[in-house]
Write an enzyme that holds these catalytic residues in place. Sequence first.
Site, mmCIF file in Angstrom:
data_model
loop_
_atom_site.group_PDB
_atom_site.id
_atom_site.type_symbol
_atom_site.label_atom_id
_atom_site.label_comp_id
_atom_site.label_asym_id
_atom_site.label_seq_id
_atom_site.Cartn_x
_atom_site.Cartn_y
_atom_site.Cartn_z
ATOM 1 N N LYS A 97 39.749 43.413 50.798
ATOM 2 C CA LYS A 97 38.560 43.820 50.026
ATOM 3 C C LYS A 97 38.983 44.460 48.717
ATOM 4 C CE LYS A 97 35.755 42.406 53.198
ATOM 5 N NZ LYS A 97 34.994 41.167 52.943
ATOM 6 N N ARG A 98 40.184 44.132 48.272
ATOM 7 C CA ARG A 98 40.721 44.633 46.992
ATOM 8 C C ARG A 98 40.669 46.167 46.935
ATOM 9 N NH1 ARG A 98 41.886 40.072 48.072
ATOM 10 N NH2 ARG A 98 41.609 38.293 46.676
ATOM 11 N N ALA A 121 39.237 48.156 43.561
ATOM 12 C CA ALA A 121 38.073 47.492 42.937
ATOM 13 C C ALA A 121 36.848 48.390 42.894
ATOM 14 C CB ALA A 121 37.756 46.203 43.685
ATOM 15 N N LEU A 148 33.778 51.106 43.943
ATOM 16 C CA LEU A 148 32.774 51.244 45.007
ATOM 17 C C LEU A 148 32.676 49.957 45.817
ATOM 18 C CD1 LEU A 148 30.252 52.818 46.198
ATOM 19 C CD2 LEU A 148 28.898 51.601 44.478
ATOM 20 N N LEU A 176 30.838 47.406 46.868
ATOM 21 C CA LEU A 176 29.529 46.937 46.401
ATOM 22 C C LEU A 176 28.743 46.259 47.522
ATOM 23 C CD1 LEU A 176 30.724 45.388 43.016
ATOM 24 C CD2 LEU A 176 29.429 47.514 43.297
ATOM 25 N N GLY A 179 35.096 52.842 40.422
ATOM 26 C CA GLY A 179 35.577 53.949 41.243
ATOM 27 C C GLY A 179 37.085 53.965 41.403
ATOM 28 N N GLU A 186 38.098 56.035 38.705
ATOM 29 C CA GLU A 186 37.763 57.430 39.029
ATOM 30 C C GLU A 186 38.847 58.033 39.936
ATOM 31 O OE1 GLU A 186 33.603 56.571 40.381
ATOM 32 O OE2 GLU A 186 33.120 57.943 38.735
ATOM 33 N N GLU A 227 30.392 49.403 35.469
ATOM 34 C CA GLU A 227 29.119 49.895 36.022
ATOM 35 C C GLU A 227 27.921 49.301 35.299
ATOM 36 O OE1 GLU A 227 31.860 51.628 35.961
ATOM 37 O OE2 GLU A 227 31.966 52.895 37.737
ATOM 38 N N ARG A 256 27.057 45.939 36.459
ATOM 39 C CA ARG A 256 26.603 45.876 37.852
ATOM 40 C C ARG A 256 25.249 46.553 38.062
ATOM 41 N NH1 ARG A 256 30.040 42.017 39.357
ATOM 42 N NH2 ARG A 256 32.208 42.686 39.521
ATOM 43 N N GLY A 260 29.807 57.575 39.684
ATOM 44 C CA GLY A 260 29.383 58.653 40.577
ATOM 45 C C GLY A 260 30.541 59.419 41.170
HETATM 46 C C1 1HE Z 1 34.813 43.717 47.175
HETATM 47 C C2 1HE Z 1 34.905 44.443 45.961
HETATM 48 C C3 1HE Z 1 34.066 45.580 45.835
HETATM 49 C C4 1HE Z 1 36.274 42.785 45.856
HETATM 50 N N1 1HE Z 1 33.261 45.879 46.851
HETATM 51 N N2 1HE Z 1 33.994 44.068 48.156
HETATM 52 N N3 1HE Z 1 33.644 47.222 41.104
HETATM 53 C C5 1HE Z 1 33.598 45.998 40.546
HETATM 54 O O1 1HE Z 1 32.644 45.616 39.901
HETATM 55 C C6 1HE Z 1 34.800 45.086 40.779
HETATM 56 C C7 1HE Z 1 34.449 44.025 41.800
HETATM 57 N N4 1HE Z 1 35.567 43.168 42.131
HETATM 58 C C8 1HE Z 1 36.018 42.193 41.299
HETATM 59 O O2 1HE Z 1 35.606 42.041 40.167
HETATM 60 C C9 1HE Z 1 37.110 41.309 41.827
HETATM 61 O O3 1HE Z 1 37.028 41.317 43.241
HETATM 62 C C10 1HE Z 1 38.549 41.722 41.412
HETATM 63 C C11 1HE Z 1 38.744 41.383 39.940
HETATM 64 C C12 1HE Z 1 38.835 43.189 41.688
HETATM 65 C C13 1HE Z 1 39.570 40.892 42.258
HETATM 66 O O4 1HE Z 1 39.277 39.501 42.126
HETATM 67 P P1 1HE Z 1 39.908 38.472 43.192
HETATM 68 O O5 1HE Z 1 39.545 37.106 42.687
HETATM 69 O O6 1HE Z 1 41.340 38.800 43.421
HETATM 70 O O7 1HE Z 1 39.170 38.782 44.591
HETATM 71 P P2 1HE Z 1 37.696 38.379 45.051
HETATM 72 O O8 1HE Z 1 37.688 36.982 45.556
HETATM 73 O O9 1HE Z 1 36.687 38.717 44.002
HETATM 74 O O10 1HE Z 1 37.451 39.399 46.252
HETATM 75 C C14 1HE Z 1 38.167 39.273 47.468
HETATM 76 C C15 1HE Z 1 37.341 39.963 48.529
HETATM 77 O O11 1HE Z 1 37.207 41.346 48.197
HETATM 78 C C16 1HE Z 1 35.906 39.446 48.594
HETATM 79 O O12 1HE Z 1 35.482 39.586 49.926
HETATM 80 P P3 1HE Z 1 35.376 38.280 50.903
HETATM 81 O O13 1HE Z 1 34.936 38.871 52.214
HETATM 82 O O14 1HE Z 1 34.391 37.361 50.258
HETATM 83 O O15 1HE Z 1 36.781 37.711 50.946
HETATM 84 C C17 1HE Z 1 35.134 40.414 47.738
HETATM 85 O O16 1HE Z 1 33.769 40.489 48.078
HETATM 86 C C18 1HE Z 1 35.845 41.704 48.094
HETATM 87 N N5 1HE Z 1 35.678 42.700 47.067
HETATM 88 N N6 1HE Z 1 35.815 43.837 45.171
HETATM 89 C C19 1HE Z 1 33.245 45.138 47.969
HETATM 90 N N7 1HE Z 1 34.105 46.355 44.752
HETATM 91 C C20 1HE Z 1 30.747 56.085 42.918
HETATM 92 S S1 1HE Z 1 30.037 54.949 41.897
HETATM 93 C C21 1HE Z 1 31.323 53.847 41.452
HETATM 94 C C22 1HE Z 1 30.743 52.614 40.847
HETATM 95 C C23 1HE Z 1 31.739 51.493 40.776
HETATM 96 O O17 1HE Z 1 32.823 51.560 41.259
HETATM 97 S S2 1HE Z 1 31.170 50.120 39.925
HETATM 98 C C24 1HE Z 1 32.536 49.027 39.936
HETATM 99 C C25 1HE Z 1 32.554 48.126 41.142
#
Ligand code: 1HE
Length: 265
Positions: free
Chosen positions: A31-32, A69, A71, A73, A118, A121, A141, A144, A149
């Site tokens: 889940k990265r 990666a 929060l 999501l 996060g 963070e 953020e 999305r 937070g």
């Molecule tokens: C996840 C998450 C996640 C991956 N929550 N499951 N953060 C983001 O907006 C970043 C979201 N993630 C990505 O953009 C990409 O996953 C990455 C660039 C980090 C990596 O890409 P990649 O191609 O190596 O992996 P993938 O195919 O996108 O993800 C592999 C798996 O990890 C997949 O799950 P699967 O069950 O389908 O295999 C994804 O769903 C899972 N995964 N990132 C949940 N973030 C206190 S407030 C804080 C607010 C924030 O942090 S906003 C920023 C959120």
Amino acid sequence: MPDIADLRLEHLLCDIDAEGIATVTLNRPAKRNALNAATIEELVALFSALPVSGARAVVLRAEGPHFCAGLDLVEHGQSERSPAEFMRICLRWHEAFNKIEYGGIPVIAALRGAVVGGGLELASSVHIRVMDETTYFGLPEGQRGLFTGGGATIRVPQLIGKARMIDMMLTGRLYSGDEAVAVGMAQYRVPDSEAKAYELARACARNTPLSNFAICSGISHMQNMSGLDAAYAEATLAGIVNTQDAAKGRLESFAKGTAVKIKPD
Ligand code: 1HE
């Protein structure tokens, strides 16, 4: 305070070597290393226990190609949290990251791949950040439909300034390479961030624990005070640290001319 061996860690790994260097691993690579609520609770528990465990420095690393990666999501999207519930979750993030920043032992992050949302963070709460060639920093953020937070509004401007943070959040701008170091995201950029993080951890561990406690807790506290209060707190802390028995041998060896000199290699 539970022993680290008694903590039931599912999403983190922790190991402390003979030199007192602890390795904490984010261990949700599939889940990265996204931060679900359970991982945050494990961070709170682990970073509550580490400062009293005898660990002298911590390397925070991650399994897989991405540091974190942000929060979880999927968990967040499926949980139908109320505003009050998510506010409480954020307060637990603050608890976890404050334990890291104010815990009094040096924490060095070995970064790679995504350090986003996060994940940034979390990385901004440690004392030294080491990036490799794959590392990039983002605050997606805005894209999305979310807001930070986990303390980014406090810590990220301290590293890179408010204007850069707002640009990142509004436009999705990412920082990587030399530029990331130049703006203050990381202090080191090397081919192997883990090897460098361990080298730095061993250097920190050679300091007296009380000096490290003052550096890794006092400076952050003083940033929260007025200048006058910070100066008073600094004097108080220096009164304790600079008269410690553990410093006496170091001062004597300097007086005898046998101590290491502070010069570039
Ligand atoms: C996840 C998450 C996640 C991956 N929550 N499951 N953060 C983001 O907006 C970043 C979201 N993630 C990505 O953009 C990409 O996953 C990455 C660039 C980090 C990596 O890409 P990649 O191609 O190596 O992996 P993938 O195919 O996108 O993800 C592999 C798996 O990890 C997949 O799950 P699967 O069950 O389908 O295999 C994804 O769903 C899972 N995964 N990132 C949940 N973030 C206190 S407030 C804080 C607010 C924030 O942090 S906003 C920023 C959120």
